[in-house]
Design an enzyme around this catalytic site. Sequence first.
Site, PDB file in Angstrom:
ATOM      1  N   CYS A  46       7.937  10.843  -4.453  1.00 48.38           N
ATOM      2  CA  CYS A  46       7.965  11.415  -3.045  1.00 48.38           C
ATOM      3  C   CYS A  46       7.533  12.647  -2.866  1.00 48.38           C
ATOM      4  O   CYS A  46       6.579  13.081  -1.829  1.00 48.38           O
ATOM      5  CB  CYS A  46       9.477  11.386  -2.317  1.00 48.38           C
ATOM      6  SG  CYS A  46      10.229   9.978  -3.205  1.00 48.38           S
ATOM      7  N   LYS A  85       3.728  13.514  -3.828  1.00 49.65           N
ATOM      8  CA  LYS A  85       2.955  12.769  -2.779  1.00 49.65           C
ATOM      9  C   LYS A  85       2.805  13.334  -1.440  1.00 49.65           C
ATOM     10  O   LYS A  85       1.785  13.683  -0.929  1.00 49.65           O
ATOM     11  CB  LYS A  85       3.695  11.360  -2.782  1.00 49.65           C
ATOM     12  CG  LYS A  85       2.949  10.223  -1.753  1.00 49.65           C
ATOM     13  CD  LYS A  85       3.642  10.455  -0.660  1.00 49.65           C
ATOM     14  CE  LYS A  85       4.797  10.418  -0.376  1.00 49.65           C
ATOM     15  NZ  LYS A  85       5.584   8.813  -0.465  1.00 49.65           N
ATOM     16  N   GLU A  92       8.348  10.973  23.755  1.00 45.38           N
ATOM     17  CA  GLU A  92       8.922  10.612  25.038  1.00 45.38           C
ATOM     18  C   GLU A  92       8.439   8.984  25.367  1.00 45.38           C
ATOM     19  O   GLU A  92       9.038   8.483  26.203  1.00 45.38           O
ATOM     20  CB  GLU A  92       8.622  11.549  26.024  1.00 45.38           C
ATOM     21  CG  GLU A  92       7.146  11.799  26.613  1.00 45.38           C
ATOM     22  CD  GLU A  92       6.746  12.637  27.674  1.00 45.38           C
ATOM     23  OE1 GLU A  92       7.450  12.607  28.541  1.00 45.38           O
ATOM     24  OE2 GLU A  92       5.722  13.346  27.335  1.00 45.38           O
ATOM     25  N   GLU A 135      -1.070   5.349   0.499  1.00 42.77           N
ATOM     26  CA  GLU A 135      -0.499   6.657   0.696  1.00 42.77           C
ATOM     27  C   GLU A 135      -1.911   7.524  -0.390  1.00 42.77           C
ATOM     28  O   GLU A 135      -2.248   8.609   0.021  1.00 42.77           O
ATOM     29  CB  GLU A 135       0.803   7.076   0.064  1.00 42.77           C
ATOM     30  CG  GLU A 135       1.857   6.570   1.126  1.00 42.77           C
ATOM     31  CD  GLU A 135       3.221   6.914   0.622  1.00 42.77           C
ATOM     32  OE1 GLU A 135       4.155   6.737   1.393  1.00 42.77           O
ATOM     33  OE2 GLU A 135       3.546   7.178  -0.519  1.00 42.77           O
ATOM     34  N   HIS A 148       9.017  16.386  27.273  1.00 50.25           N
ATOM     35  CA  HIS A 148       7.820  16.599  27.433  1.00 50.25           C
ATOM     36  C   HIS A 148       7.180  17.901  27.406  1.00 50.25           C
ATOM     37  O   HIS A 148       7.828  18.549  27.478  1.00 50.25           O
ATOM     38  CB  HIS A 148       7.692  16.186  29.029  1.00 50.25           C
ATOM     39  CG  HIS A 148       6.391  16.041  29.914  1.00 50.25           C
ATOM     40  ND1 HIS A 148       5.555  15.051  29.439  1.00 50.25           N
ATOM     41  CD2 HIS A 148       5.550  16.859  30.430  1.00 50.25           C
ATOM     42  CE1 HIS A 148       4.419  15.171  30.175  1.00 50.25           C
ATOM     43  NE2 HIS A 148       4.328  16.291  30.875  1.00 50.25           N
ATOM     44  N   CYS A 193      11.284  10.518  -7.976  1.00 48.79           N
ATOM     45  CA  CYS A 193      11.078  11.085  -6.634  1.00 48.79           C
ATOM     46  C   CYS A 193      10.438  12.725  -6.629  1.00 48.79           C
ATOM     47  O   CYS A 193       9.628  12.906  -6.125  1.00 48.79           O
ATOM     48  CB  CYS A 193      12.238  11.108  -5.742  1.00 48.79           C
ATOM     49  SG  CYS A 193      12.061  11.962  -4.190  1.00 48.79           S
ATOM     50  N   TYR A 234       2.846   0.669  -0.229  1.00 47.59           N
ATOM     51  CA  TYR A 234       3.203   2.160   0.101  1.00 47.59           C
ATOM     52  C   TYR A 234       2.220   2.971  -0.658  1.00 47.59           C
ATOM     53  O   TYR A 234       1.310   3.962  -0.366  1.00 47.59           O
ATOM     54  CB  TYR A 234       4.331   2.457  -0.357  1.00 47.59           C
ATOM     55  CG  TYR A 234       5.601   1.903   0.657  1.00 47.59           C
ATOM     56  CD1 TYR A 234       6.109   2.735   1.482  1.00 47.59           C
ATOM     57  CD2 TYR A 234       6.311   0.792   0.629  1.00 47.59           C
ATOM     58  CE1 TYR A 234       7.284   2.264   2.204  1.00 47.59           C
ATOM     59  CE2 TYR A 234       7.283   0.176   1.122  1.00 47.59           C
ATOM     60  CZ  TYR A 234       7.822   1.248   1.988  1.00 47.59           C
ATOM     61  OH  TYR A 234       8.856   0.730   2.700  1.00 47.59           O
TER      62      TYR A 234
HETATM   63  P1  NDP Z   1       4.508  -2.210  -2.991  1.00 46.87           P
HETATM   64  O1  NDP Z   1       5.309  -3.209  -3.233  1.00 46.87           O
HETATM   65  O2  NDP Z   1       4.846  -1.460  -1.742  1.00 46.87           O
HETATM   66  O3  NDP Z   1       2.876  -2.766  -2.906  1.00 46.87           O
HETATM   67  C1  NDP Z   1       2.346  -3.458  -3.952  1.00 46.87           C
HETATM   68  C2  NDP Z   1       0.837  -3.933  -3.652  1.00 46.87           C
HETATM   69  O4  NDP Z   1       0.307  -4.327  -4.843  1.00 46.87           O
HETATM   70  C3  NDP Z   1       0.973  -5.106  -2.632  1.00 46.87           C
HETATM   71  O5  NDP Z   1       0.065  -5.059  -1.785  1.00 46.87           O
HETATM   72  C4  NDP Z   1       0.810  -6.218  -3.593  1.00 46.87           C
HETATM   73  O6  NDP Z   1       0.162  -7.480  -2.738  1.00 46.87           O
HETATM   74  C5  NDP Z   1      -0.079  -5.594  -4.410  1.00 46.87           C
HETATM   75  N1  NDP Z   1       0.041  -6.551  -5.688  1.00 46.87           N
HETATM   76  C6  NDP Z   1       1.059  -6.911  -6.742  1.00 46.87           C
HETATM   77  N2  NDP Z   1       0.815  -7.236  -7.599  1.00 46.87           N
HETATM   78  C7  NDP Z   1      -0.817  -7.620  -7.602  1.00 46.87           C
HETATM   79  C8  NDP Z   1      -1.689  -7.860  -8.505  1.00 46.87           C
HETATM   80  N3  NDP Z   1      -1.503  -8.489  -9.576  1.00 46.87           N
HETATM   81  N4  NDP Z   1      -3.095  -8.077  -8.001  1.00 46.87           N
HETATM   82  C9  NDP Z   1      -3.326  -7.336  -7.080  1.00 46.87           C
HETATM   83  N5  NDP Z   1      -2.303  -7.034  -5.989  1.00 46.87           N
HETATM   84  C10 NDP Z   1      -1.054  -6.912  -6.500  1.00 46.87           C
HETATM   85  O7  NDP Z   1       4.552  -1.362  -4.396  1.00 46.87           O
HETATM   86  P2  NDP Z   1       3.977   0.015  -4.568  1.00 46.87           P
HETATM   87  O8  NDP Z   1       3.323   0.013  -5.763  1.00 46.87           O
HETATM   88  O9  NDP Z   1       2.843   0.590  -3.448  1.00 46.87           O
HETATM   89  O10 NDP Z   1       5.136   0.928  -4.436  1.00 46.87           O
HETATM   90  C11 NDP Z   1       6.585   0.365  -5.174  1.00 46.87           C
HETATM   91  C12 NDP Z   1       7.712   0.782  -4.371  1.00 46.87           C
HETATM   92  O11 NDP Z   1       8.024   2.054  -4.392  1.00 46.87           O
HETATM   93  C13 NDP Z   1       7.531   0.367  -2.860  1.00 46.87           C
HETATM   94  O12 NDP Z   1       7.806  -1.036  -2.714  1.00 46.87           O
HETATM   95  C14 NDP Z   1       8.789   1.203  -2.139  1.00 46.87           C
HETATM   96  O13 NDP Z   1       9.816   0.649  -2.606  1.00 46.87           O
HETATM   97  C15 NDP Z   1       8.578   2.341  -3.128  1.00 46.87           C
HETATM   98  N6  NDP Z   1       7.740   3.501  -2.381  1.00 46.87           N
HETATM   99  C16 NDP Z   1       8.075   3.989  -1.391  1.00 46.87           C
HETATM  100  C17 NDP Z   1       7.399   5.032  -0.699  1.00 46.87           C
HETATM  101  C18 NDP Z   1       7.847   5.676   0.438  1.00 46.87           C
HETATM  102  O14 NDP Z   1       8.967   5.393   0.784  1.00 46.87           O
HETATM  103  N7  NDP Z   1       6.950   6.216   1.211  1.00 46.87           N
HETATM  104  C19 NDP Z   1       6.364   5.550  -1.526  1.00 46.87           C
HETATM  105  C20 NDP Z   1       5.770   4.772  -2.425  1.00 46.87           C
HETATM  106  C21 NDP Z   1       6.807   4.126  -3.105  1.00 46.87           C
HETATM  107  P3  NDP Z   1       0.989  -8.537  -2.172  1.00 46.87           P
HETATM  108  O15 NDP Z   1       1.573  -8.086  -0.731  1.00 46.87           O
HETATM  109  O16 NDP Z   1       0.210  -9.653  -1.819  1.00 46.87           O
HETATM  110  O17 NDP Z   1       2.197  -9.071  -2.908  1.00 46.87           O
END
Ligand code: NDP
Length: 465
Positions: free
Chosen positions: A47, A50, A449, A189, A444, A42, A185
């Site tokens: 976090c 980022k 709101e 981002e 307001h 983080c 995510y």
């Molecule tokens: P996510 O699980 O959010 O997203 C992963 C993405 O990658 C999805 O779109 C998924 O598609 C795709 N994907 C997975 N495997 C493949 C593949 N082999 N080929 C192509 N696409 C693929 O993971 P992130 O890496 O973005 O983040 C990890 C975790 O970290 C998050 O789930 C969250 O818990 C945490 N996080 C939280 C944040 C916040 O609170 N703001 C910020 C960053 C991270 P599909 O949907 O089809 O599976």
Amino acid sequence: MTHEFDLLVIGAGSGGVRCARIAAGHGARVAVVESRHWGGTCVNLGCVPKKLMVQASEYGDLVDDSHAFGWSSTRGTHDWATLIAAKDKEITRLNGIYVSMLEKAGITLLTGHARFVDAHTVRVEASPLAPHEAPRTVTAKNIVIATGSTPLRPDIPGAELAITSDEAFHLPSRPQRVVIVGGGYIGLEFAGIFAGLGSQVDLVYRQALPLRGFDEDMRAAMAEAITVRGITQHPRCSSSRVTKEGETYTVTLDNGHTLEADCVFFATGRKPKIEKLGLENTGIAVGDLGQIKVDANSQTTEPGVYAIGDVTDRINLTPVAIAEGHNLADRLFGNAPPREWSFDTTPKAVFFSPPMASVGLTETEATHHGAVDIYFTRFTPMRHTLSGRKERKTVMKLVVQQSSQIVVGAHILGDDAPEMLQGVAVAVTAGLTKQDFDRTIGIHPTSAEELVTMRTRTRETPAAS
Ligand code: NDP
């Protein structure tokens, strides 16, 4: 048998540090071992940096928008090296705060990589944080694994040519053309960060809409916002190959199209960090994704060994890891019952620009518990009536259980959405009704709101059959 420590925490990320500090506050003899960064993902590779980079990416548009308000400043150019240096300085400050916080709590700090010798014994060896550290063996009555997670790359040819979020925070310069694979995510981002700073961004994701798991209306609204941000979306496809010629990368998509870029970024999920932990020397069971199996009390299958945070792959969010660590320390060493946290109503935010935040159930999830009333609004926030950026909409949605009128879900996309949603999360956690929202006086003029002035139901959705 007597142990050197009452508690050894492996991993000084958000969850591990909270667990250690609360335990020490209860009088336990505590040690924390960290191999890479004080503060964990983080603070160092997640976090915090980022959010600073998201903020950096928003200034350009703000300068442009200010013209309508009478300012004559011009956008100028962005200096990536200045941003990275400022961000690194802040993170170094935070690293120091983490170390001094732990030291002040009387916690023993160990630098190195921890490997289980048995369920109560850990060998700490040299690691990137302490390359010359002499190995040391420590014993503890209780051990908490809080090692977090690490980016996962798809298993395709050329995957090693791409970066992940780990590298994105330290790129020597900003790539002019970026292909980001992943519509979760991190994908969104960083797409927002690079686009805001002036890069041409192609976002490739497998689903019809980004952010699988979020409310469908909000996913559609986010897809529109991504287009408004100038990002090219490639839904329903994935990458099948990455190649590099000279300084140019080519991503071949599974629909046969190719994209050229100066940088390819995989944001394709994360995996629990368990490598070289020596779990085979214990009775700790691991799931298919490498996640350490725990019960509701963070207890692993090995008595005296616990796991919290991303390494358990439950709800992978910093505040959840902190709550798990806090609870565990209270349960092990406190003399009062631990606090009850409402994990079911854990709010989530995606720091795109504009950001999106959600709490509770999506419309589809809610219909599995009966019919729902939907309140939906979409409007141009006041700032953009003047800035001319009228396409930068705010979208709000309340999901209300019809039988009880309880607001079971709230979803916001728009400027300041996470700031607005934190308070709404209290209301949803408390189980308040739509009538409670209605009798609350608005502030307001704000966008927020609207949350208490959506009087007319947009539609009703029957229970899922
Ligand atoms: P996510 O699980 O959010 O997203 C992963 C993405 O990658 C999805 O779109 C998924 O598609 C795709 N994907 C997975 N495997 C493949 C593949 N082999 N080929 C192509 N696409 C693929 O993971 P992130 O890496 O973005 O983040 C990890 C975790 O970290 C998050 O789930 C969250 O818990 C945490 N996080 C939280 C944040 C916040 O609170 N703001 C910020 C960053 C991270 P599909 O949907 O089809 O599976």
